[in-house]
Scaffold this motif. Structure first.
Motif, short mmCIF file in Angstrom:
data_model
loop_
_atom_site.label_atom_id
_atom_site.label_comp_id
_atom_site.label_asym_id
_atom_site.label_seq_id
_atom_site.Cartn_x
_atom_site.Cartn_y
_atom_site.Cartn_z
N TYR A 217 0.83 -1.21 0.00
CA TYR A 217 0.00 0.00 0.00
C TYR A 217 0.86 1.26 0.00
O TYR A 217 0.57 2.23 -0.71
CB TYR A 217 -0.93 -0.02 1.21
CG TYR A 217 -1.84 1.18 1.30
CD1 TYR A 217 -3.04 1.22 0.61
CD2 TYR A 217 -1.49 2.28 2.09
CE1 TYR A 217 -3.88 2.32 0.70
CE2 TYR A 217 -2.32 3.38 2.19
CZ TYR A 217 -3.51 3.40 1.48
OH TYR A 217 -4.33 4.51 1.57
N LEU A 218 1.92 1.26 0.79
CA LEU A 218 2.74 2.45 0.91
C LEU A 218 3.67 2.66 -0.29
O LEU A 218 4.10 3.78 -0.55
CB LEU A 218 3.58 2.39 2.19
CG LEU A 218 2.80 2.46 3.52
CD1 LEU A 218 3.74 2.24 4.70
CD2 LEU A 218 2.07 3.79 3.65
N GLY A 219 3.98 1.57 -0.99
CA GLY A 219 4.86 1.68 -2.15
C GLY A 219 6.23 1.08 -1.94
O GLY A 219 7.22 1.52 -2.57
N ALA A 220 6.34 0.07 -1.09
CA ALA A 220 7.62 -0.59 -0.83
C ALA A 220 8.19 -1.20 -2.11
O ALA A 220 7.45 -1.75 -2.93
CB ALA A 220 7.45 -1.66 0.24
N THR A 221 9.50 -1.11 -2.24
CA THR A 221 10.18 -1.68 -3.42
C THR A 221 11.15 -2.79 -3.04
O THR A 221 11.84 -3.31 -3.91
CB THR A 221 10.94 -0.58 -4.17
OG1 THR A 221 11.87 0.06 -3.28
CG2 THR A 221 9.98 0.47 -4.72
N ARG A 222 11.23 -3.14 -1.76
CA ARG A 222 12.14 -4.18 -1.30
C ARG A 222 11.41 -5.13 -0.35
O ARG A 222 10.42 -4.75 0.27
CB ARG A 222 13.34 -3.57 -0.56
CG ARG A 222 14.28 -2.77 -1.45
CD ARG A 222 15.23 -1.92 -0.61
NE ARG A 222 14.54 -0.77 -0.02
CZ ARG A 222 15.11 0.06 0.83
NH1 ARG A 222 16.35 -0.14 1.23
NH2 ARG A 222 14.43 1.10 1.30
N ASP A 223 11.92 -6.35 -0.26
CA ASP A 223 11.30 -7.31 0.66
C ASP A 223 12.08 -7.45 1.96
O ASP A 223 11.67 -8.18 2.86
CB ASP A 223 11.14 -8.68 0.00
CG ASP A 223 12.45 -9.29 -0.48
OD1 ASP A 223 13.53 -8.72 -0.18
OD2 ASP A 223 12.39 -10.32 -1.17
N ARG A 224 13.18 -6.71 2.09
CA ARG A 224 13.89 -6.64 3.35
C ARG A 224 14.68 -5.34 3.38
O ARG A 224 14.98 -4.75 2.33
CB ARG A 224 14.81 -7.84 3.59
CG ARG A 224 15.96 -7.98 2.61
CD ARG A 224 16.79 -9.19 2.98
NE ARG A 224 18.11 -9.15 2.37
CZ ARG A 224 19.18 -9.75 2.86
NH1 ARG A 224 19.09 -10.45 3.99
NH2 ARG A 224 20.34 -9.67 2.26
N VAL A 225 15.00 -4.86 4.59
CA VAL A 225 15.68 -3.58 4.74
C VAL A 225 16.87 -3.73 5.67
O VAL A 225 16.84 -4.55 6.61
CB VAL A 225 14.72 -2.49 5.26
CG1 VAL A 225 13.58 -2.25 4.28
CG2 VAL A 225 14.18 -2.85 6.63
N PRO A 226 17.93 -2.93 5.45
CA PRO A 226 19.09 -2.98 6.36
C PRO A 226 18.72 -2.42 7.72
O PRO A 226 17.99 -1.44 7.83
CB PRO A 226 20.13 -2.11 5.64
CG PRO A 226 19.33 -1.19 4.79
CD PRO A 226 18.12 -1.96 4.36
N ALA A 227 19.24 -3.04 8.75
CA ALA A 227 18.89 -2.67 10.12
C ALA A 227 20.04 -1.97 10.80
O ALA A 227 21.17 -2.46 10.83
CB ALA A 227 18.49 -3.90 10.91
N GLY A 228 19.74 -0.79 11.36
CA GLY A 228 20.67 -0.11 12.23
C GLY A 228 20.25 -0.31 13.67
O GLY A 228 19.18 -0.83 13.96
N VAL A 229 21.09 0.14 14.59
CA VAL A 229 20.79 0.00 16.00
C VAL A 229 21.15 1.28 16.72
O VAL A 229 22.13 1.95 16.38
CB VAL A 229 21.53 -1.22 16.61
CG1 VAL A 229 23.03 -1.00 16.62
CG2 VAL A 229 21.01 -1.56 17.99
N SER A 230 20.34 1.64 17.69
CA SER A 230 20.55 2.85 18.48
C SER A 230 21.12 2.46 19.84
O SER A 230 20.56 1.62 20.55
CB SER A 230 19.23 3.60 18.65
OG SER A 230 19.41 4.79 19.37
N VAL A 231 22.24 3.08 20.21
CA VAL A 231 22.93 2.76 21.46
C VAL A 231 22.76 3.92 22.42
O VAL A 231 23.15 5.05 22.12
CB VAL A 231 24.43 2.50 21.20
CG1 VAL A 231 25.13 2.13 22.51
CG2 VAL A 231 24.61 1.40 20.16
N GLY A 232 22.15 3.66 23.56
CA GLY A 232 21.89 4.70 24.53
C GLY A 232 23.14 5.18 25.24
O GLY A 232 24.24 4.63 25.08
N ILE A 233 22.98 6.22 26.04
CA ILE A 233 24.08 6.76 26.82
C ILE A 233 24.43 5.77 27.93
O ILE A 233 23.56 5.29 28.65
CB ILE A 233 23.69 8.13 27.41
CG1 ILE A 233 23.49 9.13 26.26
CG2 ILE A 233 24.75 8.64 28.39
CD1 ILE A 233 22.84 10.43 26.68
#
Length: 365
Positions: A120-136
């Protein structure tokens, strides 16, 4: 479709470790979930507002009241995601509340139609690269061990939370230890333009970007800071709509945009932010707000749109939770899979939801 009733459910889902940013520390995901019931299907939404008005002026209890008292009465009769958005626009602000209810309406609509969020949104890939957020962290040693663990798991990008007193040295040590990894920092509006000379020290580390260094209203300040730094400036809290994104780009206040659907009022507006940025050649990436599997499913679908060219905060479920409220999202060679089933493509575990529910209310439309 016609909405017959709506459930507002408050949950408390413990985090695997405390998550600290410049505006506070989270120990659990204290969230409002929205379930929309129609004759054809049920839909789920997740409100990203925090328990306190720290990240933004919205907070969880207030969002729940706005949904039940002001937004839901606008959705009587025939409604779909677009008409719901138009009707809810009669209420000023409260974007996170609108996003949660709108997400649930869209989920129900797409489940009934047999269409996925991504399609519905218009995705063009079946998987996405994942980042991670590291807290203080409490120490540099703890930070280095944490980053080492995430890199070993295969995360494609590391984001470090920073604040005055925890910025140059932690970034320098991570760069020294791990070399040329994709690395960025997030200040959550913790600095002022007077700190420009100090922030410019970050230029030495070859960062992908510095995210929201100044207060959200200070677009002129961000534009001035962008002239004093070589590191790209990315805006988060400042981008509350597609129009705000266009204004920030025109002012030179940002050259990268973090897209958070809850912050801009929902996934339809998030797609418009994507489209505006793509038209101006500005890369975007998907931010995160400690979402459960419900919100994470929608964010991953959004991150599969073509303009999302940087890894987002689309971490696996176990980054935050020992047990998620849906089937967990897992890391596969540094990527997460875009759900392909109808609607969100995930189903809440109702037994587990009942265990972590702290309050619930059924509302008639």
């Amino acid at each position: 479709m016609k909405i017959s009733r709506v459930e507002l459910r408050r949950i408390a889902l413990p985090l695997v470790t405390p998550f600290r940013t410049s505006f506070g520390t989270s120990l659990a995901r204290d969230a409002v979930l929205v379930r929309v019931v129609t004759p054809e299907a049920e839909g789920w939404g997740e409100c990203v507002a925090m328990p306190e008005p720290s990240y933004s002026s919205e907070y969880a209890s207030g969002a729940a009241e706005v949904i039940g008292r002001f937004l839901l009465p606008l959705l009587s009769g025939e409604v779909d995601a677009h008409t719901a958005e138009q009707r809810m626009a009669r209420v000023r602000g409260h974007r996170m509340a609108k996003a949660a209810l709108g997400m649930a309406v869209l989920d129900a609509q797409l489940r009934a139609a047999g269409m996925s969020f991504g399609s519905y949104l218009g995705a063009t890939r079946d998987r996405v690269p994942a980042g991670v957020s590291v807290g203080i962290m409490t120490s540099i040693a703890e930070l280095l061990d944490t980053v080492d663990g995430y890199l070993a798991q295969g995360y494609q990008r590391i984001k470090l939370k920073i604040e005055p007193g925890w910025d140059i040295q932690p970034v320098a040590r991570v760069r020294e230890r791990f070399g040329d990894i994709p690395l960025q920092v997030d200040a959550n509006a913790a600095y002022e333009l007077a700190d420009a000379r100090h922030l410019a020290q970050l230029d030495a580390f070859g960062l992908l970007l510095v995210e929201q260094p100044l207060p959200e209203e200070d677009l002129r300040g961000h534009a001035a800071l962008a002239q004093r730094m070589t590191t790209p400036i990315c805006l988060d809290e400042s981008i509350v709509s597609a129009r705000a994104a266009a204004d920030a780009i025109a002012l030179g206040a940002t050259s990268v945009v973090n897209v958070k659907p809850g912050r801009v009022g929902g996934y339809l507006e998030a797609r418009r932010v994507h489209d505006v940025c793509q038209a101006h050649g500005v890369p975007v990436w998907a931010g995160g707000m400690l979402e459960t599997g419900i919100g994470r499913a929608a964010n991953i679908a959004l991150a599969a749109l073509p303009g999302f060219t940087l890894p987002g905060d689309t971490s696996a479920s176990d980054r935050y939770y020992e047990r998620d409220v849906t089937q967990p999202f897992e890391l596969d060679e540094g990527h997460v899979t875009v759900p392909a089933g109808p609607g969100l493509g995930v189903t809440p575990d109702m037994d587990f939801l009942d265990e972590i529910t702290t309050a619930r209310e059924w509302l008639e439309v």
